[in-house]
Design a protein around this motif. Structure first.
Motif, PDB file in Angstrom:
ATOM      1  N   ARG A   1       0.844  -1.187   0.000  1.00 13.07           N
ATOM      2  CA  ARG A   1       0.000   0.000   0.000  1.00 13.07           C
ATOM      3  C   ARG A   1       0.886   1.246   0.000  1.00 13.07           C
ATOM      4  O   ARG A   1       1.817   1.359   0.796  1.00 13.07           O
ATOM      5  CB  ARG A   1      -0.928   0.043   1.221  1.00 13.07           C
ATOM      6  CG  ARG A   1      -1.991  -1.032   1.209  1.00 13.07           C
ATOM      7  CD  ARG A   1      -3.018  -0.826   2.312  1.00 13.07           C
ATOM      8  NE  ARG A   1      -2.418  -0.927   3.634  1.00 13.07           N
ATOM      9  CZ  ARG A   1      -2.442   0.026   4.554  1.00 13.07           C
ATOM     10  NH1 ARG A   1      -2.997   1.183   4.281  1.00 13.07           N
ATOM     11  NH2 ARG A   1      -1.898  -0.172   5.738  1.00 13.07           N
ATOM     12  N   LEU A   2       0.569   2.180  -0.895  1.00  8.99           N
ATOM     13  CA  LEU A   2       1.272   3.456  -0.969  1.00  8.99           C
ATOM     14  C   LEU A   2       0.271   4.560  -0.652  1.00  8.99           C
ATOM     15  O   LEU A   2      -0.711   4.756  -1.379  1.00  8.99           O
ATOM     16  CB  LEU A   2       1.874   3.675  -2.363  1.00  8.99           C
ATOM     17  CG  LEU A   2       2.865   2.610  -2.846  1.00  8.99           C
ATOM     18  CD1 LEU A   2       3.320   2.925  -4.260  1.00  8.99           C
ATOM     19  CD2 LEU A   2       4.060   2.512  -1.896  1.00  8.99           C
ATOM     20  N   GLY A   3       0.498   5.276   0.442  1.00  6.56           N
ATOM     21  CA  GLY A   3      -0.395   6.356   0.839  1.00  6.56           C
ATOM     22  C   GLY A   3       0.156   7.703   0.409  1.00  6.56           C
ATOM     23  O   GLY A   3       1.296   8.042   0.720  1.00  6.56           O
ATOM     24  N   ASN A   4      -0.651   8.452  -0.333  1.00  5.24           N
ATOM     25  CA  ASN A   4      -0.256   9.779  -0.813  1.00  5.24           C
ATOM     26  C   ASN A   4       1.147   9.767  -1.429  1.00  5.24           C
ATOM     27  O   ASN A   4       2.037  10.508  -1.004  1.00  5.24           O
ATOM     28  CB  ASN A   4      -0.296  10.786   0.344  1.00  5.24           C
ATOM     29  CG  ASN A   4      -1.168  11.978   0.038  1.00  5.24           C
ATOM     30  OD1 ASN A   4      -2.171  11.865  -0.636  1.00  5.24           O
ATOM     31  ND2 ASN A   4      -0.774  13.135   0.531  1.00  5.24           N
ATOM     32  N   PRO A   5       1.381   8.910  -2.430  1.00  3.89           N
ATOM     33  CA  PRO A   5       2.762   8.708  -2.917  1.00  3.89           C
ATOM     34  C   PRO A   5       3.388   9.931  -3.579  1.00  3.89           C
ATOM     35  O   PRO A   5       4.613  10.006  -3.667  1.00  3.89           O
ATOM     36  CB  PRO A   5       2.585   7.566  -3.934  1.00  3.89           C
ATOM     37  CG  PRO A   5       1.160   7.648  -4.370  1.00  3.89           C
ATOM     38  CD  PRO A   5       0.398   8.108  -3.176  1.00  3.89           C
ATOM     39  N   PHE A   6       2.574  10.886  -4.046  1.00  7.43           N
ATOM     40  CA  PHE A   6       3.118  12.028  -4.778  1.00  7.43           C
ATOM     41  C   PHE A   6       3.149  13.318  -3.955  1.00  7.43           C
ATOM     42  O   PHE A   6       3.522  14.369  -4.468  1.00  7.43           O
ATOM     43  CB  PHE A   6       2.298  12.264  -6.053  1.00  7.43           C
ATOM     44  CG  PHE A   6       2.139  11.033  -6.888  1.00  7.43           C
ATOM     45  CD1 PHE A   6       3.245  10.398  -7.449  1.00  7.43           C
ATOM     46  CD2 PHE A   6       0.880  10.478  -7.096  1.00  7.43           C
ATOM     47  CE1 PHE A   6       3.090   9.253  -8.211  1.00  7.43           C
ATOM     48  CE2 PHE A   6       0.727   9.330  -7.859  1.00  7.43           C
ATOM     49  CZ  PHE A   6       1.835   8.711  -8.415  1.00  7.43           C
ATOM     50  N   LYS A   7       2.763  13.221  -2.684  1.00  7.73           N
ATOM     51  CA  LYS A   7       2.714  14.431  -1.858  1.00  7.73           C
ATOM     52  C   LYS A   7       2.997  14.038  -0.421  1.00  7.73           C
ATOM     53  O   LYS A   7       2.265  13.244   0.161  1.00  7.73           O
ATOM     54  CB  LYS A   7       1.334  15.085  -1.990  1.00  7.73           C
ATOM     55  CG  LYS A   7       1.259  16.493  -1.455  1.00  7.73           C
ATOM     56  CD  LYS A   7      -0.122  17.082  -1.753  1.00  7.73           C
ATOM     57  CE  LYS A   7      -0.223  18.509  -1.273  1.00  7.73           C
ATOM     58  NZ  LYS A   7      -1.580  19.071  -1.540  1.00  7.73           N
ATOM     59  N   LYS A   8       4.056  14.601   0.165  1.00 11.37           N
ATOM     60  CA  LYS A   8       4.477  14.180   1.501  1.00 11.37           C
ATOM     61  C   LYS A   8       3.528  14.678   2.590  1.00 11.37           C
ATOM     62  O   LYS A   8       3.230  13.968   3.537  1.00 11.37           O
ATOM     63  CB  LYS A   8       5.892  14.685   1.785  1.00 11.37           C
ATOM     64  CG  LYS A   8       6.447  14.183   3.125  1.00 11.37           C
ATOM     65  CD  LYS A   8       7.902  14.606   3.308  1.00 11.37           C
ATOM     66  CE  LYS A   8       8.457  14.042   4.622  1.00 11.37           C
ATOM     67  NZ  LYS A   8       9.883  14.405   4.810  1.00 11.37           N
ATOM     68  N   TYR A   9       3.032  15.912   2.424  1.00  5.59           N
ATOM     69  CA  TYR A   9       2.246  16.519   3.489  1.00  5.59           C
ATOM     70  C   TYR A   9       0.798  16.750   3.071  1.00  5.59           C
ATOM     71  O   TYR A   9       0.488  16.974   1.900  1.00  5.59           O
ATOM     72  CB  TYR A   9       2.835  17.887   3.893  1.00  5.59           C
ATOM     73  CG  TYR A   9       4.222  17.820   4.449  1.00  5.59           C
ATOM     74  CD1 TYR A   9       4.456  17.499   5.781  1.00  5.59           C
ATOM     75  CD2 TYR A   9       5.331  18.100   3.641  1.00  5.59           C
ATOM     76  CE1 TYR A   9       5.744  17.449   6.292  1.00  5.59           C
ATOM     77  CE2 TYR A   9       6.615  18.059   4.142  1.00  5.59           C
ATOM     78  CZ  TYR A   9       6.816  17.734   5.470  1.00  5.59           C
ATOM     79  OH  TYR A   9       8.092  17.683   5.970  1.00  5.59           O
ATOM     80  N   ILE A  10      -0.080  16.693   4.049  1.00  6.18           N
ATOM     81  CA  ILE A  10      -1.427  17.240   3.943  1.00  6.18           C
ATOM     82  C   ILE A  10      -1.441  18.525   4.759  1.00  6.18           C
ATOM     83  O   ILE A  10      -1.061  18.530   5.927  1.00  6.18           O
ATOM     84  CB  ILE A  10      -2.479  16.254   4.478  1.00  6.18           C
ATOM     85  CG1 ILE A  10      -2.716  15.151   3.449  1.00  6.18           C
ATOM     86  CG2 ILE A  10      -3.782  16.957   4.806  1.00  6.18           C
ATOM     87  CD1 ILE A  10      -3.703  14.111   3.913  1.00  6.18           C
TER      88      ILE A  10
END
Length: 818
Positions: free
Chosen positions: A751-760
């Motif tokens: 599983r890859l969570g938010n792979p293109f953006k480190k922060y919310i």
């Protein structure tokens, strides 16, 4: 009390006096593949007369079980058919007054040799569906949650939002109750955000979202109820081991089942480690008569770690075919630690620095929650009739604390130290009885199916908190002294007595009407030893529920409903201890809070078809009186005091919908959305706020050859709205790949969570008579997780009664945002 006594007499009369006889019974059984010993779903089960004429029938569920109700006494045949398997008949089944319930056991179906390599059974349960007036998310069909937690499952559930800080909301409200198998959980009541991160996703079968709960549910939970259903027990010896590792979450778990004809044991053991990283910056201007007084600038950096465990031991005993006894124990605990670095600078309006310092803050939150359930359920020869007695004891101690080291800017030696320690005791006792009785009422040109439900419930809660603070004004460890004006002690008690009555009437032309009423009497007592004040009070609530539905051509349903809901504040809102870990942002509970009362109305249209399409649309309106929010007031020294208050009225109207369909073979698409207008009005504060809010998600899953699975999911929210503030939302992307092998006993999932953006990043703006502020919060959400699972043992499907569980969905969860 007189009302409850009458209820008790009614229940006793229904359960222990003679009852009208019936000439109907039922047939149950389960189906498995003769080669793989796996359950076979969607088998057509036809009930035929002795000479072979079909009377009625049903389809086996996805677990291979089937039930045919309301079978008139006589002798019958069962015909079992499914493409790819040899048909099978069972003859000479006799239903009689001596044996009205017949269980045919586990039936083996033999695959057709010529079709073994050609036929694939493609029938499957939808990922999202509407059942019995509420939305069901079938988590067991979701490959992407392997190695995750309940938070990962709830994040994908329609109308539910898991915020970056872990708080749970439904249709924009945090006043929701989370149940496990229809019962309250001590870990859910004590800290919901942490609890859903401790429960492993591997044990979750489905999630029910109930926005219009009936009379049998406690009246608590303004937005509604979320019920997490765990996977059912199977006959034989079986289990599953799961190992998962990642940058933010790692876990190890085992699930064991030992199930016989009469005795069954289920054991769940799970350990996990969670990490979190977030940072924030903000600027707040103090106002006096709308004129700026000073400006506070702050930056935060937080690093958290939590070692937790979640364990369940459940014992089922069926002394005969009509009785079931269940004993279960749940333990959840952990050692959560947060290390924070805080920079604060307080300036005059001309830019002159009044204060400037750094603080290192360490917070410890150890927990050890236990919960015990004992229940007895009695069914009868009359199908659908049952009586149950349930008891529960919960113990939720807490021992949180923090230490503060404050150092002036450019200095190396601290000039101030502070430490705090709290002891929290919470004990809860519950007793509950429920009775269900369905019957038929012939009328002119139709026969009404009527279901009567009634019950009693008593809850006793006792909470005590004792908090002490020590200070060292010189910055030296040897100079610590107790600060008596900062200590707090509170004893709080709550007793609830409730009774309900519900009547559901269904007609032959598929109209259904449910009328229900629930009466709740609440007694509260508060002894604030810190300021030597006491309070005792009681109040009554009569909660009506109405639901009217019409089903057209078996596939289209229109439904209208109305109910009321209550939300009683719990200890996080009531504790009078002042938290000074950030001396410029002090928080304190309010023992004088009143319960929230909400009115909720819904109009829903839902449909499904044979091609796997499922659609549901809802228009809703909800008005909450005595709405509770954390409010902030800033003094001229730039210190903010946050405390929960009954602000006045919150009104929300909007619409929600979901659509699940199969555009191609092995490809499933699910879309959901919620759009609402929220208005908050506080006459006492002379404040108001309003605006549109929107949230939704998209899930695309594809089954590849050779047992490969791919899934992508995307979620968004436009933010949150409070009386003093508004936060902008965020988007989140999750990608999953899964491979099954060893005859589907083993699986590897990435599983890859938010792979293109480190922060919310959440951006917030707040405005009140004493201040105005702007800030940003950034949460690390980029993650990876690799999990391995292995199933072992030989299983069949156990037919029998479901365990009844207590439902204490009556405590408002804490949320300090705003």
């Amino acid at each position: 009390m007189r009302f409850l006594l009458i209820f008790f007499i009614i229940i006793s009369a229904f359960c222990y006096t003679a009852h009208s006889s019936t000439n109907q019974g039922r047939i149950t059984g389960s189906l498995i593949d003769s080669l793989t010993s796996k359950p076979i779903p969607f088998v057509t089960v036809s009930l035929n007369t002795a000479d072979g004429k079909t009377i009625t029938g049903t389809l086996a569920g996805d677990d291979g079980t089937f039930t045919i109700e309301n079978v008139v006494f006589g002798t019958y045949q069962l015909a079992l058919t499914l493409v790819g398997y040899r048909s099978k008949k069972i003859v000479s089944l006799t239903i009689s007054p001596e044996k009205p319930a017949v269980h045919v056991g586990t039936i083996l179906l033999i695959p057709e040799p010529k079709l073994l390599s050609e036929v694939k059974v493609v029938g499957q349960k939808a990922l999202v569906e509407r059942k019995n007036g509420h939305i069901v998310y079938n988590a067991e069909r979701d490959a992407s949650t392997s190695g995750g937690t309940a938070a990962d499952v709830l994040r994908k559930t329609p109308m539910v939002t898991v915020e970056p800080d872990g708080n749970l909301t439904m249709r924009g409200s945090s006043s929701i109750k989370v149940l496990v198998n229809g019962k309250p959980s001590a870990i859910m009541a004590s800290n919901l955000a942490d609890a859903i991160k401790q429960m492993p996703a591997s044990i979750i079968k489905s999630v029910e979202v109930i926005t219009n709960p009936g009379a049998k549910y406690d009246a608590e939970g303004v937005a509604g109820v979320i019920n997490i259903i765990t996977k059912k027990a199977l006959t034989g010896k079986s289990g599953q081991v799961t190992l998962a590792g990642g940058n933010l979450n790692s876990s190890v778990g085992i699930n064991l089942n030992l199930q016989g004809d009469k005795l069954g044991v289920n054991v769940v053991l799970n350990g996990n480690q969670k990490k979190g990283f977030d940072a924030s910056e903000g600027t707040r201007t103090t106002l006096l008569n709308d004129q700026p007084v000073n400006v506070l600038k702050q930056t935060y950096a937080n690093k958290s770690s939590d070692f937790g465990e979640y364990s369940v031991v459940s014992l089922d005993y069926d002394p005969d075919s009509l009785n079931r006894i269940n004993l279960s124990a749940t333990f959840s605990g952990g050692k959560a630690r947060t290390n924070s670095s805080l920079f604060s600078r307080l300036m005059n309006v001309d830019g002159t620095i009044e204060q400037e310092y750094n603080r290192n803050i360490q917070v410890r939150s150890p927990t050890a929650n236990t919960e015990y359930n004992l229940s007895w359920m009695r069914t009868y020869q009359k199908s659908g009739r049952e009586f149950s007695v349930l008891t529960q004891y919960s113990r939720m101690p807490g021992n949180p604390g923090y230490t503060v080291v404050q150092t002036p800017v450019l200095a190396e030696v601290p000039d101030y130290l502070e430490r705090s320690q709290s002891k929290i005791k919470h004990n809860e006792y519950t007793f509950q009885t429920d009775y269900i009785d369905p019957f038929m009422l012939p009328i002119r040109q139709d026969t009404l199916s009527i279901t009567l439900e009634t019950g009693l419930k008593g809850v006793s809660r006792k909470t005590g908190t004792l908090s002490t603070v020590e200070q060292a004004m010189t910055g030296k460890e040897s100079d610590y002294q107790i600060a008596p004006d900062r200590s707090a002690e509170l004893n709080y008690g709550q007793r609830i007595l409730a009774g309900y009555l519900s009547l559901r009437v269904e007609t032959g032309n598929q109209w259904a009407l449910t009328l229900g009423g629930r009466y709740e009497h609440t007694q509260i007592s508060s002894d604030n030893l810190s300021v030597q004040t006491q309070f005792k009070g009681n109040y009554h609530n009569l909660i009506p529920t109405v639901n009217l539905s019409k089903t057209i051509n078996e596939k289209h349903t229109i439904e209208a409903s109305y109910t009321q809901r209550i939300s009683r504040p719990q200890i996080e809102y009531l504790n009078p201890f002042k938290n000074y870990s950030d001396s410029k942002n002090v928080s304190v509970g309010n023992p004088d809070l009143q319960a929230e009362l909400a009115h909720a109305t819904e109009l829903t249209y839902s449909m499904y078809d044979d091609k796997g399409t499922s659609l549901s649309t809802t228009l809703y309106w909800r008005q909450t009186n005595n709405a509770i929010e954390w409010l902030k007031k800033v003094n001229t020294e730039g210190v903010a005091l946050s405390t929960p208050q009954n602000i006045g009225q919150e009104a929300r109207f909007g619409g929600s919908w979901y659509l699940s369909f199969l555009p191609a073979k092995d490809l499933t698409v699910t879309v959901n959305n919620d759009l609402s207008y929220n208005s908050l009005v506080s006459p006492s504060l002379s404040q108001r706020n309003s605006g549109w809010l929107n949230s939704g998600g998209l899930v695309i899953s594809y089954k590849l050859p050779k047992d490969w699975y791919l899934e992508g999911s995307w979620y968004y929210t436009t933010g949150w709205l409070y009386i003093q503030s508004r936060y902008k939302g965020y988007t989140y992307l999750n990608l999953t790949g899964k491979k099954e092998f060893m005859q589907k006993k083993a699986a590897l999932t990435l599983r890859l969570g938010n792979p293109f953006k480190k922060y919310i990043i959440l951006t917030g703006h707040s405005k009140a008579p004493t201040y105005v502020s702007d800030g940003n919060n950034a949460y690390v959400y980029q993650s990876f997780n690799l999990s391995f699972s292995y199933k072992f043992g030989h299983v069949g499907v156990k037919e029998g009664k479901k365990n009844k569980k207590i439902i204490n969905d009556d405590k408002k969860q804490a949320s300090k945002r705003g």
